[in-house]
Write an enzyme that holds these catalytic residues in place. Sequence first.
Site, PDB file in Angstrom:
ATOM      1  N   MET A   1      24.450   9.059   3.348  1.00 50.53           N
ATOM      2  CA  MET A   1      24.540  10.257   4.092  1.00 50.53           C
ATOM      3  C   MET A   1      24.103  10.180   5.463  1.00 50.53           C
ATOM      4  O   MET A   1      25.426  10.997   6.350  1.00 50.53           O
ATOM      5  CB  MET A   1      23.029  10.142   3.599  1.00 50.53           C
ATOM      6  CG  MET A   1      22.700  12.151   4.530  1.00 50.53           C
ATOM      7  SD  MET A   1      24.423  13.360   3.391  1.00 50.53           S
ATOM      8  CE  MET A   1      23.240  13.788   2.072  1.00 50.53           C
TER       9      MET A   1
ATOM     10  N   PHE B   1     -11.881  -6.967  13.736  1.00 51.27           N
ATOM     11  CA  PHE B   1     -10.535  -7.338  12.831  1.00 51.27           C
ATOM     12  C   PHE B   1     -10.285  -6.437  11.841  1.00 51.27           C
ATOM     13  O   PHE B   1     -10.806  -5.815  11.631  1.00 51.27           O
ATOM     14  CB  PHE B   1     -11.010  -8.956  12.418  1.00 51.27           C
ATOM     15  CG  PHE B   1      -9.516  -9.014  11.530  1.00 51.27           C
ATOM     16  CD1 PHE B   1      -8.607  -9.634  11.753  1.00 51.27           C
ATOM     17  CD2 PHE B   1     -10.107  -9.461  10.247  1.00 51.27           C
ATOM     18  CE1 PHE B   1      -7.501  -9.962  10.940  1.00 51.27           C
ATOM     19  CE2 PHE B   1      -8.932  -9.758   9.505  1.00 51.27           C
ATOM     20  CZ  PHE B   1      -7.860 -10.203   9.455  1.00 51.27           C
ATOM     21  N   GLN B   2      -8.492  -5.951  11.785  1.00 57.36           N
ATOM     22  CA  GLN B   2      -8.442  -4.911  10.628  1.00 57.36           C
ATOM     23  C   GLN B   2      -8.872  -3.539  11.011  1.00 57.36           C
ATOM     24  O   GLN B   2      -9.260  -2.561  10.149  1.00 57.36           O
ATOM     25  CB  GLN B   2      -8.128  -5.520   9.688  1.00 57.36           C
ATOM     26  CG  GLN B   2      -7.055  -7.059   9.039  1.00 57.36           C
ATOM     27  CD  GLN B   2      -7.580  -7.128   7.975  1.00 57.36           C
ATOM     28  OE1 GLN B   2      -8.374  -6.636   6.781  1.00 57.36           O
ATOM     29  NE2 GLN B   2      -5.959  -7.520   6.975  1.00 57.36           N
TER      30      GLN B   2
ATOM     31  N   LYS C   1     -17.262  -0.333   5.257  1.00 56.76           N
ATOM     32  CA  LYS C   1     -18.037  -1.504   4.889  1.00 56.76           C
ATOM     33  C   LYS C   1     -19.456  -1.127   4.510  1.00 56.76           C
ATOM     34  O   LYS C   1     -20.040  -1.485   3.741  1.00 56.76           O
ATOM     35  CB  LYS C   1     -17.838  -2.575   5.313  1.00 56.76           C
ATOM     36  CG  LYS C   1     -17.842  -3.928   3.819  1.00 56.76           C
ATOM     37  CD  LYS C   1     -17.343  -5.725   4.411  1.00 56.76           C
ATOM     38  CE  LYS C   1     -16.924  -6.026   3.505  1.00 56.76           C
ATOM     39  NZ  LYS C   1     -17.033  -7.539   3.954  1.00 56.76           N
TER      40      LYS C   1
ATOM     41  N   GLU D   1       0.768  -1.117  -0.164  1.00 56.29           N
ATOM     42  CA  GLU D   1      -0.213  -0.159  -0.233  1.00 56.29           C
ATOM     43  C   GLU D   1       1.041   1.581  -0.122  1.00 56.29           C
ATOM     44  O   GLU D   1       0.427   2.423  -0.479  1.00 56.29           O
ATOM     45  CB  GLU D   1      -0.913   0.161   0.848  1.00 56.29           C
ATOM     46  CG  GLU D   1      -1.836  -1.292   1.199  1.00 56.29           C
ATOM     47  CD  GLU D   1      -1.617  -2.275   1.985  1.00 56.29           C
ATOM     48  OE1 GLU D   1      -0.358  -2.203   2.118  1.00 56.29           O
ATOM     49  OE2 GLU D   1      -2.757  -3.089   2.103  1.00 56.29           O
TER      50      GLU D   1
END
Lengths: 551, 94
Positions: A462, A109-110, A159, A47
Amino acid sequence: MNGAQFLIRALEAEGTEYVFGYPGGAVMPVYDALLEASFKHILTRHEQGAALAADGYARASGKVGVCLATSGPGATNLITGIANAFLDSVPLVAVTGQVASELMGTDAFQEVDTLGLTMPIVKHGFLPKTADDLVSMVPEAFRIARSGRPGPVIIDLPKDVAMGEVSRPHFTGRLLRPEQKADEPSLQAARNLLVRSKKPVLYAGGGIVAAGAESHIRAFAEHYGIPTVTTLKGIGSIPGDHPLCLGMLGMHGTRAANHAVHDADLLIVVGARLDDRATGKLNTFAPNAALLHLDIDPAELGKLKRPHVSLLGNLAFSLQSLVGPKCDFTEWRTHCQSHKRQTAWCYDTPGDRIYGPDLLRRLSACCPDKTIITCDVGQHQMWVAQHMCFASGYRHLSSGGLGTMGYGLPAAIGAWFAKPDHQVVVVSGDGSIMMNIQELATLKRYEIPIKVVLFDNSRLGMVRQWQTEFFEDRQSEVDLSDNPEFTTLAEGFGVPGRRLEKREDMDEAISEMLAAPGPFFLHVPIDSQSNVWPLVPPGKSNIDMIEGAHT
Amino acid sequence: MIFYLQLNVSNRLGSLERVLGVIRFRGFDLLDMSVHGSPATPSFFVGVKVQGSRAGENLRRQLEKLEDVFLVELFTVTADPIASQPLREAAVAV
């Protein structure tokens, strides 16, 4: 029509060409509706890659980038990309799935609080409660993303809302907010500053590119003959080889740019936020200059340094309105140009190994006119800024504000979809490339002919340089000598490549890469002790640049 | 320095949270706060008393950028009697 189907139609109404995303549980209704979309979905392999690709698309196209992910980890993985867009003022609409409304707040969940997590890094966030809310929210999201100072907007879509019916679907079309324009008294005060000035410097920032005001700043600079410096994001707003361009200022800026700003009696800051990397120690920055600040964002005017005159509003209008009777800055301009010549880069280094800046200079000369360079973050990023020549801002995509390692490859993917007729080249480092190496699979999937130039010093270069300079050479966790064999890795993704080690092979390798019909991966081992010079030490003034040996 | 700000804030999801987030992130400590409004009203009247070493005007401009914020007024600094009052009284006074 359900909420998800409406979302797709609304994205179409906004002119969406591509959505960069990754599916998952809570966003499945949207992915189902996506099958009927007229725009194309680009499946990235993470993502973060989707968000950064949408960022690259937006910068290269000047349009709003769109990314899509599921709830929970999908949303949290977008966050770096959203923050990147926020700090670099890139118009982005991020859509995330969310668990169903009745489950929100139950640690489902999630489930994460996406709206809350993103609040500090978006211009605005929406959480629709009903499918009907989408009718106004989607066009509003695009309006906010593209208006004023551009930036990201998030729509967190539960959803059940995605599956709920939209009772009266209609599409408002593109909403626009009229832009503010500088008022005449302020313009007159600005003209007075200009007339009184003997040593003006134009300070060009990324806002010029975002505002589409490149031609205006060039016309303004040329009309008055004012020496011009750029920020990292302002690179290309005036062509790098333009006689008035003194290069980038700041921590790794040119001596000519930093000294011109230090000696100026008028600093005309256009679309820039006086970032600490650009100004160095602020209270010794441009110590003799009156400040004229032009910006679209009122919060930037006086945020760090009080302007003598500020012009709030559309940059193109302000620049056009400032053009008046000519002033004679010949003596000052000649002085600045002479200093630029005297302090020009030197590419003669000992040994036969590849010297990064030299390769980039040659690459810049070999690339076709229509080339977009994206880079990652670190030494190579500064070398790109210093040693490559850009004729327009959209051709140099760099993560300036957030400094996101892993930006280059996904941003290049987005840029290529925006400008498929352009040659797109990623310049990366061995630390950065591993942050989003999975997107090589996206190159292969869509047969995107992007070229990757990987500088490999087997170090976080760096950080290593700073540890050497400012931490008594105590090197801590910067050794990457156990890197994978990069060309083999690229070949594993189906991307051919080669290794370039000797200076004498440089031109031939660049030619081979650019001539390759598809993607190509050029692995370039370089000296692990290579440094970026000049360097303004932290807390020092820009004219206190230090310089060491080039290897 | 102590500053007092009055805001008219849209009664939308997360709007007060955004205001508080900006105050914190821009380097100001919240000393007092009052909110007048109800779920039925389209906007809140919000008064905040904050302390910080940065310019209050900069905070005002950052707050004004929020989509939910219609109006921000920066009233006073420490010495002003309104700023030293509890905010509920100040809201009535202003």
